[in-house]
Design a protein around this motif. Structure first.
Motif, PDB file in Angstrom:
ATOM      1  N   SER A 131       0.824  -1.206   0.000  1.00 11.12           N
ATOM      2  CA  SER A 131       0.000   0.000   0.000  1.00 11.12           C
ATOM      3  C   SER A 131       0.862   1.262   0.000  1.00 11.12           C
ATOM      4  N   VAL A 132       1.983   1.223   0.687  1.00 16.50           N
ATOM      5  CA  VAL A 132       2.924   2.354   0.643  1.00 16.50           C
ATOM      6  C   VAL A 132       3.363   2.597  -0.798  1.00 16.50           C
ATOM      7  N   ARG A 133       3.676   1.519  -1.496  1.00 17.61           N
ATOM      8  CA  ARG A 133       4.109   1.619  -2.898  1.00 17.61           C
ATOM      9  C   ARG A 133       2.994   2.205  -3.769  1.00 17.61           C
ATOM     10  N   VAL A 134       1.749   1.779  -3.554  1.00 16.96           N
ATOM     11  CA  VAL A 134       0.612   2.301  -4.322  1.00 16.96           C
ATOM     12  C   VAL A 134       0.464   3.800  -4.088  1.00 16.96           C
ATOM     13  N   LEU A 135       0.510   4.223  -2.835  1.00 17.50           N
ATOM     14  CA  LEU A 135       0.357   5.646  -2.522  1.00 17.50           C
ATOM     15  C   LEU A 135       1.461   6.478  -3.170  1.00 17.50           C
ATOM     16  N   GLU A 136       2.696   6.041  -3.028  1.00 15.93           N
ATOM     17  CA  GLU A 136       3.814   6.815  -3.570  1.00 15.93           C
ATOM     18  C   GLU A 136       3.796   6.823  -5.093  1.00 15.93           C
ATOM     19  N   LYS A 137       3.431   5.714  -5.714  1.00 18.25           N
ATOM     20  CA  LYS A 137       3.329   5.645  -7.173  1.00 18.25           C
ATOM     21  C   LYS A 137       2.238   6.588  -7.690  1.00 18.25           C
ATOM     22  N   THR A 138       1.223   6.810  -6.880  1.00 22.33           N
ATOM     23  CA  THR A 138       0.104   7.654  -7.279  1.00 22.33           C
ATOM     24  C   THR A 138       0.371   9.131  -6.995  1.00 22.33           C
ATOM     25  N   GLY A 139       1.507   9.435  -6.376  1.00 26.06           N
ATOM     26  CA  GLY A 139       1.869  10.836  -6.146  1.00 26.06           C
ATOM     27  C   GLY A 139       1.673  11.329  -4.729  1.00 26.06           C
ATOM     28  N   PHE A 140       1.209  10.481  -3.831  1.00 25.68           N
ATOM     29  CA  PHE A 140       1.057  10.875  -2.429  1.00 25.68           C
ATOM     30  C   PHE A 140       2.435  11.046  -1.798  1.00 25.68           C
ATOM     31  N   ALA A 141       2.540  12.017  -0.912  1.00 29.03           N
ATOM     32  CA  ALA A 141       3.786  12.262  -0.175  1.00 29.03           C
ATOM     33  C   ALA A 141       3.558  11.967   1.296  1.00 29.03           C
ATOM     34  N   ARG A 142       4.516  11.297   1.904  1.00 31.47           N
ATOM     35  CA  ARG A 142       4.404  11.018   3.344  1.00 31.47           C
ATOM     36  C   ARG A 142       4.617  12.321   4.102  1.00 31.47           C
TER      37      ARG A 142
END
Length: 169
Positions: A131-142
């Motif tokens: 899920s971390v990978r999905v978020l980051e691939k979609t442009g989300f920033a931690r």
């Protein structure tokens, strides 16, 4: 209620006929290990009833197959109408095929262009690498690390906060 289409996916509002699928998701230990303890059937029915009336929750399917692959939902903040939280689940058989990323992109686009939010927030356990990978691939920033802030079955996990702002993806 809206229906969202992508090149491969059809995201439709929950229907009463989705109960068996929803229940199977919420009783699957592999899926729930990153979400919450497995709830009683009564509690699962309560959550499902809320999905039936929620404005921005969807079942994920492909165009050519009516089999549900997951669910995704957007919760617009009552206090801050320009922000929303998002959550999603994809069955193990559909993971690793870009289904979650495609659905996430589509719902964020819907949030920004149809709902009028300016930012979408997501929370994920640090251990949930997929899920971390999905978020980051979609442009989300931690944006934040919440140490030992989320508990499942008596175990505390680090919870990571992610954010995607309108125009950022």
């Amino acid at each position: 209620m809206a229906t969202i289409t992508t090149p491969r996916l059809l995201l439709t509002p929950f229907e009463p006929s989705d109960w068996a699928f929803f229940r199977s998701l919420r009783e699957d230990r592999d899926i729930m290990r990153f979400m919450a303890s497995i709830a009683s059937e009564k509690e699962t029915r309560r959550v499902f009833a809320a999905r039936l009336t929620a404005q921005h929750t969807f079942v994920i399917r492909t165009h050519d197959d009516d089999t549900p692959l997951g669910d995704i939902g957007l919760h617009v903040s009552a206090e801050f109408r320009e922000e929303a939280d998002i959550g999603y689940t994809v069955i193990p058989q559909a993971q690793g095929r870009g289904i979650a990323s495609e659905a996430l992109r589509a719902v964020c686009d819907y949030a920004f262009n149809q709902v009028g939010v300016k930012a979408v927030n997501a929370y994920v356990l640090a251990d949930n690498v997929g899920s971390v990978r999905v978020l980051e691939k979609t442009g989300f920033a931690r944006t934040q690390v919440l140490e030992k802030a989320y508990e499942i079955d008596g175990v505390k996990y680090d919870d990571w906060a992610y954010r995607l702002e309108c125009g950022a993806a």
